[in-house]
Design a protein around this motif. Structure first.
Motif, PDB file in Angstrom:
ATOM      1  N   SER A 109      -1.204  -0.326   3.592  1.00  0.00           N
ATOM      2  CA  SER A 109       0.133  -0.157   4.173  1.00  0.00           C
ATOM      3  C   SER A 109       1.117  -1.096   3.494  1.00  0.00           C
ATOM      4  O   SER A 109       0.841  -2.293   3.335  1.00  0.00           O
ATOM      5  CB  SER A 109       0.095  -0.435   5.679  1.00  0.00           C
ATOM      6  OG  SER A 109      -0.726   0.511   6.341  1.00  0.00           O
TER       7      SER A 109
ATOM      8  N   SER B  34       5.245   4.254   1.363  1.00  0.00           N
ATOM      9  CA  SER B  34       4.900   3.535   2.598  1.00  0.00           C
ATOM     10  C   SER B  34       3.415   3.216   2.699  1.00  0.00           C
ATOM     11  O   SER B  34       3.023   2.314   3.449  1.00  0.00           O
ATOM     12  CB  SER B  34       5.313   4.365   3.819  1.00  0.00           C
ATOM     13  OG  SER B  34       4.593   5.599   3.863  1.00  0.00           O
ATOM     14  N   LYS B  35       2.606   3.959   1.944  1.00  0.00           N
ATOM     15  CA  LYS B  35       1.154   3.788   2.083  1.00  0.00           C
ATOM     16  C   LYS B  35       0.466   4.249   0.805  1.00  0.00           C
ATOM     17  O   LYS B  35       0.977   5.123   0.096  1.00  0.00           O
ATOM     18  CB  LYS B  35       0.632   4.607   3.274  1.00  0.00           C
ATOM     19  CG  LYS B  35      -0.846   4.439   3.582  1.00  0.00           C
ATOM     20  CD  LYS B  35      -1.284   5.369   4.704  1.00  0.00           C
ATOM     21  CE  LYS B  35      -0.742   4.926   6.051  1.00  0.00           C
ATOM     22  NZ  LYS B  35      -1.323   5.731   7.162  1.00  0.00           N
TER      23      LYS B  35
ATOM     24  N   GLY C  67       9.012   2.636  -3.470  1.00  0.00           N
ATOM     25  CA  GLY C  67       9.355   2.864  -2.072  1.00  0.00           C
ATOM     26  C   GLY C  67       8.369   3.679  -1.262  1.00  0.00           C
ATOM     27  O   GLY C  67       8.743   4.251  -0.222  1.00  0.00           O
TER      28      GLY C  67
ATOM     29  N   ALA D 146       5.770  10.383   1.222  1.00  0.00           N
ATOM     30  CA  ALA D 146       5.922   8.921   1.235  1.00  0.00           C
ATOM     31  C   ALA D 146       4.600   8.212   0.966  1.00  0.00           C
ATOM     32  O   ALA D 146       4.549   6.981   0.958  1.00  0.00           O
ATOM     33  CB  ALA D 146       6.496   8.473   2.575  1.00  0.00           C
TER      34      ALA D 146
ATOM     35  N   SER E 225       3.691   1.415  -6.367  1.00  0.00           N
ATOM     36  CA  SER E 225       3.997   2.062  -5.089  1.00  0.00           C
ATOM     37  C   SER E 225       5.040   1.281  -4.302  1.00  0.00           C
ATOM     38  O   SER E 225       5.883   1.879  -3.620  1.00  0.00           O
ATOM     39  CB  SER E 225       2.708   2.216  -4.263  1.00  0.00           C
ATOM     40  OG  SER E 225       1.765   3.011  -4.960  1.00  0.00           O
TER      41      SER E 225
ATOM     42  N   GLU F 274       7.860  -2.996   5.009  1.00  0.00           N
ATOM     43  CA  GLU F 274       9.223  -2.551   4.706  1.00  0.00           C
ATOM     44  C   GLU F 274      10.014  -3.582   3.903  1.00  0.00           C
ATOM     45  O   GLU F 274      10.902  -3.229   3.131  1.00  0.00           O
ATOM     46  CB  GLU F 274       9.962  -2.225   6.010  1.00  0.00           C
ATOM     47  CG  GLU F 274       9.469  -0.942   6.678  1.00  0.00           C
ATOM     48  CD  GLU F 274      10.291  -0.582   7.905  1.00  0.00           C
ATOM     49  OE1 GLU F 274      11.303  -1.275   8.166  1.00  0.00           O
ATOM     50  OE2 GLU F 274       9.920   0.392   8.594  1.00  0.00           O
TER      51      GLU F 274
END
Length: 380
Positions: free
Chosen positions: A180, A323-324, A321, A286, A317, A183
């Motif tokens: 993960s 997210s996972k 941007g 994403a 990654s 942000e």
């Protein structure tokens, strides 16, 4: 009043090409299905299931038939009596396998349905489609030995309410390693600064070891130019895995690049202009999905090549941007050391022989190689 849901099974991409549908996963899209059919391993045949509501496609599922008789090796890492017995059983009693899902990926890539369709109801239709595919092969003189639905997270098991699954063995495989991205991370350095001193030192040491190695984004012409070498590097890694049910075609990566374009990324690692390793990634919204890789074992330990590939995947990654990152279910400990967390995955398996199926709870753990590993905690 709920609308009637129907399904149809299609045995080639050309049959589904006229239908319009969009899903939330690249791996259940028409573009990927076309790429998969063109690039599938020689012992794999893909089938596509569409669910309809008001004559509109509201659900999609993927099925894969694998004929293990075409494999020369199921994996050469574990040279022991257990592996010999496993290989004998696969060849003689379990060589025809039907997957509902994608055996080339980790995670829930079996089906997608729109919010208008109840998932339990959808799985019942997919089960019926699965039985139709079994009948399709029976008509051709081929008996399906094993049927399996894969890979699902624990909360998704509640959708498997159909009575068909009562005599299936619900199994748990190696966890899917997922990374993960926070942000507030915008650069690779943000990630490095979040590591504890021990793992920052590991990062610095591995980067220094790989100083002389040149990383290059490979375009289609590069992939074609280095195709033979890429396959050698991939095959070395694949054949040394504990278990294989397929081997890729030599032009697999070329075909995927032609079909998926910028959604499919290939990075080569060169030493003195010689390709010594590569990795591949697929953009899925994403989420960044890691795919197949290969390396020359002569340089893997000396240059800490695999670990550097993981760090490169993380850095890219974050920068782009995502997210996972889905890292899959191999090399669990080293993936844990860069920050990936295990997610337990489940599936359902059934053997056509009632006696073998009765003993599946004892047989499956014997034939599915479990790997003991230590979970790492690299962050402060």
């Amino acid at each position: 009043m709920s609308q009637l849901i129907t399904y149809s099974v299609y045995h080639s991409y050309q049959e589904i090409a006229p239908f319009n549908f969009e899903t939330d996963s690249v791996f259940l899209s028409k573009t990927y299905f076309e790429a998969l059919e063109k690039s599938a391993p020689k012992n794999m045949k893909c089938h596509f299931i569409l669910l309809f509501q008001n004559q509109k496609v509201e659900g999609v599922a993927l099925a894969q038939f694998l004929d293990l008789n075409h494999l020369a090796s199921f994996g050469e890492r574990d040279k022991c009596l257990k592996s010999l017995v496993r290989n004998f059983v696969f060849k003689n009693f379990s060589s025809h396998v039907l997957f509902i899902g994608n055996n080339m990926l980790s995670g829930q890539n079996a089906f997608w349905v729109s919010p208008t369709i109840n998932k339990s109801q959808a799985i019942t239709h997919i089960k019926n489609a699965c039985l139709d595919i079994i009948a399709h092969y029976k008509k051709a003189g081929i008996k399906i030995h094993i049927t399996t639905f894969k890979d699902f997270e624990k909360e998704e098991l509640t959708y498997f309410t159909d009575s068909y699954f009562l005599d299936n063995y619900c199994f748990s495989t190696q966890p899917n390693m997922q990374f993960s991205i926070l942000e507030n991370w915008t650069t690779e350095n943000d990630y490095v600064m979040a590591l504890s001193k021990k793992y920052r030192d590991q990062y610095k040491r591995s980067r220094k070891k790989c100083d002389e190695v040149v990383k290059k984004k490979m375009h289609l012409h590069d992939i074609v130019q280095h195709q033979k070498k890429m396959y050698e590097l991939y095959y070395y890694v694949a054949k040394n895995a504990p278990l294989n049910t397929f081997f890729l075609k030599e032009n697999h990566f070329e075909i995927l690049k032609k079909q998926l374009h910028d959604s499919f990324l290939v990075y080569g690692y060169f030493l003195n202009n010689e390709l010594i390793g590569f990795n591949t990634l697929i953009k899925n919204g994403a989420i960044m999905e890691t795919y197949f890789l290969g390396y020359d074992d002569r340089f893997q330990k000396e240059k800490m090549l695999y670990l550097n590939m993981l760090y490169d995947m993380v850095g890219y990654s974050i920068k782009k941007g995502f997210s996972k990152i889905i890292f899959g279910r191999t090399a669990l400990e080293i993936k844990s050391s860069v920050g990936a967390e295990p997610t337990e995955m489940f599936g359902f398996i059934k053997h056509s022989n009632k006696i073998i199926n009765y003993f599946m709870p004892k047989l499956f753990p014997y034939f599915d190689p479990k790997v003991s590993w230590t979970k790492r905690s690299p962050f402060k």
